[in-house]
Enzyme design. Structure first.
Site, PDB file in Angstrom:
ATOM      1  N   VAL A 166     -24.620 -30.545 -51.887  1.00 27.40           N
ATOM      2  CA  VAL A 166     -24.681 -31.430 -52.936  1.00 27.40           C
ATOM      3  C   VAL A 166     -22.690 -31.959 -52.212  1.00 27.40           C
ATOM      4  CG1 VAL A 166     -23.883 -32.433 -55.434  1.00 27.40           C
ATOM      5  CG2 VAL A 166     -25.727 -30.651 -54.900  1.00 27.40           C
TER       6      VAL A 166
ATOM      7  N   ASN B  50     -17.753 -17.511 -50.637  1.00 35.08           N
ATOM      8  CA  ASN B  50     -17.700 -18.510 -51.009  1.00 35.08           C
ATOM      9  C   ASN B  50     -18.468 -18.754 -53.042  1.00 35.08           C
ATOM     10  OD1 ASN B  50     -19.069 -20.967 -52.643  1.00 35.08           O
ATOM     11  ND2 ASN B  50     -20.363 -21.459 -51.181  1.00 35.08           N
TER      12      ASN B  50
ATOM     13  N   TYR C  43     -25.149 -19.096 -58.353  1.00 40.45           N
ATOM     14  CA  TYR C  43     -26.766 -18.647 -58.483  1.00 40.45           C
ATOM     15  C   TYR C  43     -26.984 -17.442 -58.975  1.00 40.45           C
ATOM     16  CZ  TYR C  43     -26.702 -21.430 -53.970  1.00 40.45           C
ATOM     17  OH  TYR C  43     -27.228 -22.342 -53.161  1.00 40.45           O
TER      18      TYR C  43
END
Length: 141
Positions: free
Chosen positions: A67, A104, A111
């Protein structure tokens, strides 16, 4: 924010190429990308394919979830990932697999918040790759 999720078509290639470059820049591997295009109207994508697990059967693998930075935090990534999960379930898959870079943290946290778990920690698997000359050598009979 209003948005829609749909399967990509040939007219989307320019925007998908742009987002692939943006993702590569974010992941600090921009030199590896070999696509070029300009302009945009799309703001995110999920790239997936079906695979098979010897133990659990059909699976879906999410190669990319991206995104644009200015649109993050608005539910778009969640909606894209949800759509991949829906497609997987509809195709008889019982697991969604993907990788995330160790640095990250925001993606990893996202997640984990969705109920995903790190199979490296839990099951001890390592993600392996063979490419270039090694792949050519391996392909020799």
């Amino acid at each position: 924010m209003d948005f829609s999720i749909r399967a990509a078509n040939v007219e989307d290639c320019k925007d998908i190429a742009r987002m692939i470059r943006e993702l590569a820049e974010y992941e600090k591997v921009a030199d590896n990308v070999r696509v070029t295009q300009r302009g945009h109207t799309k703001i995110g994508y999920a790239l997936y394919f079906y695979s098979y697990s010897s133990w659990t059967g059909r699976a879906i693998y999410m190669e990319d979830l991206y995104v644009m930075p200015e649109f993050r935090g608005k539910g778009i990534g969640k909606a894209l990932m949800s759509k991949v999960a829906q497609l997987g379930l509809a195709a008889g898959c019982n697991q969604l697999n993907f990788t995330v870079l160790d640095w990250n943290k925001s993606s990893l946290d996202f997640y984990l918040s969705q109920g995903c778990f790190d199979i490296t920690d839990k099951m001890g698997y390592h993600c392996m790759r063979c490419e270039g000359e090694a792949l050519e050598h391996l392909a020799q009979p």
